[in-house]
Write an enzyme that holds these catalytic residues in place. Structure first.
Site, PDB file in Angstrom:
ATOM      1  CG  LEU A   1      -1.804  -1.239   1.432  1.00  0.00           C
ATOM      2  CD1 LEU A   1      -2.751  -1.033   2.604  1.00  0.00           C
ATOM      3  CD2 LEU A   1      -2.595  -1.553   0.168  1.00  0.00           C
TER       4      LEU A   1
ATOM      5  CE1 TYR B   1      -3.287  -6.400  11.074  1.00  0.00           C
ATOM      6  CE2 TYR B   1      -5.485  -7.178  10.554  1.00  0.00           C
ATOM      7  CZ  TYR B   1      -4.365  -6.453  10.209  1.00  0.00           C
ATOM      8  OH  TYR B   1      -4.320  -5.786   9.005  1.00  0.00           O
TER       9      TYR B   1
HETATM   10  N1  LIG Z   1      -2.941  -5.933   2.313  1.00  0.00           N
HETATM   11  C1  LIG Z   1      -4.122  -6.032   2.889  1.00  0.00           C
HETATM   12  O1  LIG Z   1      -4.995  -6.812   2.471  1.00  0.00           O
HETATM   13  C2  LIG Z   1      -4.455  -5.198   4.099  1.00  0.00           C
HETATM   14  C3  LIG Z   1      -5.772  -5.247   4.557  1.00  0.00           C
HETATM   15  C4  LIG Z   1      -6.118  -4.501   5.653  1.00  0.00           C
HETATM   16  C5  LIG Z   1      -5.167  -3.725   6.286  1.00  0.00           C
HETATM   17  N2  LIG Z   1      -3.896  -3.703   5.816  1.00  0.00           N
HETATM   18  C6  LIG Z   1      -2.923  -2.894   6.560  1.00  0.00           C
HETATM   19  O2  LIG Z   1      -2.238  -2.043   5.690  1.00  0.00           O
HETATM   20  C7  LIG Z   1      -0.919  -1.808   6.172  1.00  0.00           C
HETATM   21  C8  LIG Z   1       0.059  -2.089   5.050  1.00  0.00           C
HETATM   22  O3  LIG Z   1      -0.173  -3.364   4.540  1.00  0.00           O
HETATM   23  P1  LIG Z   1       0.571  -3.916   3.254  1.00  0.00           P
HETATM   24  O4  LIG Z   1      -0.332  -4.952   2.706  1.00  0.00           O
HETATM   25  O5  LIG Z   1       1.008  -2.792   2.405  1.00  0.00           O
HETATM   26  O6  LIG Z   1       1.813  -4.645   3.940  1.00  0.00           O
HETATM   27  P2  LIG Z   1       3.316  -4.815   3.423  1.00  0.00           P
HETATM   28  O7  LIG Z   1       3.872  -5.923   4.250  1.00  0.00           O
HETATM   29  O8  LIG Z   1       3.357  -4.915   1.947  1.00  0.00           O
HETATM   30  O9  LIG Z   1       4.007  -3.433   3.858  1.00  0.00           O
HETATM   31  C9  LIG Z   1       4.244  -3.093   5.179  1.00  0.00           C
HETATM   32  C10 LIG Z   1       5.466  -2.203   5.228  1.00  0.00           C
HETATM   33  O10 LIG Z   1       5.696  -1.805   6.583  1.00  0.00           O
HETATM   34  C11 LIG Z   1       7.087  -1.840   6.810  1.00  0.00           C
HETATM   35  N3  LIG Z   1       7.355  -1.928   8.236  1.00  0.00           N
HETATM   36  C12 LIG Z   1       7.370  -3.020   9.026  1.00  0.00           C
HETATM   37  N4  LIG Z   1       7.665  -2.678  10.280  1.00  0.00           N
HETATM   38  C13 LIG Z   1       7.845  -1.333  10.283  1.00  0.00           C
HETATM   39  C14 LIG Z   1       8.181  -0.394  11.281  1.00  0.00           C
HETATM   40  N5  LIG Z   1       8.381  -0.751  12.555  1.00  0.00           N
HETATM   41  N6  LIG Z   1       8.266   0.905  10.952  1.00  0.00           N
HETATM   42  C15 LIG Z   1       8.051   1.299   9.658  1.00  0.00           C
HETATM   43  N7  LIG Z   1       7.749   0.445   8.671  1.00  0.00           N
HETATM   44  C16 LIG Z   1       7.638  -0.854   8.985  1.00  0.00           C
HETATM   45  C17 LIG Z   1       7.575  -3.047   6.013  1.00  0.00           C
HETATM   46  O11 LIG Z   1       8.976  -2.984   5.773  1.00  0.00           O
HETATM   47  C18 LIG Z   1       6.758  -2.922   4.751  1.00  0.00           C
HETATM   48  O12 LIG Z   1       7.396  -2.141   3.772  1.00  0.00           O
HETATM   49  C19 LIG Z   1      -0.755  -2.703   7.419  1.00  0.00           C
HETATM   50  O13 LIG Z   1      -1.005  -1.940   8.567  1.00  0.00           O
HETATM   51  C20 LIG Z   1      -1.844  -3.728   7.228  1.00  0.00           C
HETATM   52  O14 LIG Z   1      -2.322  -4.238   8.469  1.00  0.00           O
HETATM   53  C21 LIG Z   1      -3.508  -4.416   4.727  1.00  0.00           C
END
Ligand SMILES: NC(=O)c1ccc[n+]([C@@H]2O[C@H](COP(=O)([O-])OP(=O)(O)OC[C@H]3O[C@@H](n4cnc5c(N)ncnc54)[C@H](O)[C@@H]3O)[C@@H](O)[C@H]2O)c1
Length: 254
Positions: free
Chosen positions: A17, A160
């Site tokens: 995202l 979560y």
């Molecule tokens: N993908 C989905 O379906 C989905 C659905 C609902 C919510 N979300 C939420 O969206 C957010 C992003 O999800 P995503 O799918 O892009 O995940 P992703 O794993 O692709 O990206 C997460 C990013 O956060 C970074 N990260 C990890 N720990 C960190 C820290 N301590 N400080 C800063 N950065 C850190 C990682 O390096 C990574 O680049 C999350 O909070 C997730 O819970 C995602």
């Protein structure tokens, strides 16, 4: 609010995202700082776009302040989008062997998915508050990321869901607190977006989740998250609200 001319931080900016949001805000004319712990990917993205990357741990005050300072050096910081992830633990509240779900895993999940969101929110708000107000007194926008699991968590997702529910709960209060400063706060609650977060192949994920979504019958795209983030930033009347981005998906119990 107009995006062009402002600086922006995207925390978790190399993730699924986050990267899409970085690209979108950069294309719209913001001076974007990619803030993440994934240094190789972050530097690669920053080099490609000709922007800055700052190693940023969302759970840490000094680390987030460093990313904010970098953004402030590029122009007035008016945009903060938090898309960071981290370790999440889960399991049934009482396991088959009768043991209760662990306290440590709960605490870690809350640390990354709620406390760190608060950390980015509070530090971003204080920084945006230092900028000169624009028309109607507005100074900037903060976008948080929750999840539809914050509303209807599935079996085994309690830590979560609790963390994401906390993000939902913070949104209106934060918008109220920051209203005298002209800072808006909006949260996006995605359904299932096909990103590396799941640690599974994109095709397998699509086959599993796609048919469960009422319409469109597919997982969400990171670009759709980024599009919504841009709309939130540009539309001054969106504030204090969580917007579901889920194709009408409602998580079943499991
Ligand atoms: N993908 C989905 O379906 C989905 C659905 C609902 C919510 N979300 C939420 O969206 C957010 C992003 O999800 P995503 O799918 O892009 O995940 P992703 O794993 O692709 O990206 C997460 C990013 O956060 C970074 N990260 C990890 N720990 C960190 C820290 N301590 N400080 C800063 N950065 C850190 C990682 O390096 C990574 O680049 C999350 O909070 C997730 O819970 C995602």
């Amino acid at each position: 609010m107009q995006i062009s001319g402002s600086s922006a931080i995207v925390v978790g900016g190399t993730g699924g995202l986050g990267e899409a949001t970085v690209r979108r805000l950069h294309a719209a004319g913001a001076k974007v700082v990619v803030a993440d712990v994934a240094d190789d990917k972050g530097k690669e993205l920053a080099t490609e776009l000709g922007i800055r990357y700052v190693h940023t741990d969302a759970t840490d005050e000094d680390s987030v302040l460093a990313a904010i300072a970098e953004a402030e050096s590029l122009g007035p910081l008016r945009i903060s989008v938090d898309t960071h992830g981290g370790p999440a633990s889960g399991g049934r509240l009482v396991g088959k062997d009768g043991s209760p779900l662990g306290l440590d895993g709960f605490r870690t999940t809350i640390e990354f998915y709620l406390t760190a969101v608060f950390n980015v929110l509070r530090l971003s708000a204080a920084a945006i508050a230092r900028t000169e107000p624009l028309e109607e007194g507005g100074r900037g926008v903060i976008v948080n990321t929750a999840s539809i699991a914050g509303y209807e968590g599935q079996i085994g997702q309690l830590p979560y869901s609790a963390a994401k529910g906390g993000v939902l709960g913070m949104t209106l209060v934060a918008a109220r607190d920051l209203s005298p400063l002209g800072i808006r706060v909006v949260t996006i609650a995605p359904g299932t977006v096909n990103t590396p977060a799941y640690g599974k192949s994109a095709d397998k994920l699509e086959q599993y989740w796609g048919p469960q979504v009422p319409f469109p019958k597919r997982m969400g795209r990171s670009t759709e998250y980024a599009q919504l983030a841009q709309s939130i930033i540009e539309n001054d009347y969106l504030n204090g609200e969580t917007i579901r981005l889920d194709g009408a998906l409602r998580f079943p119990p499991k």
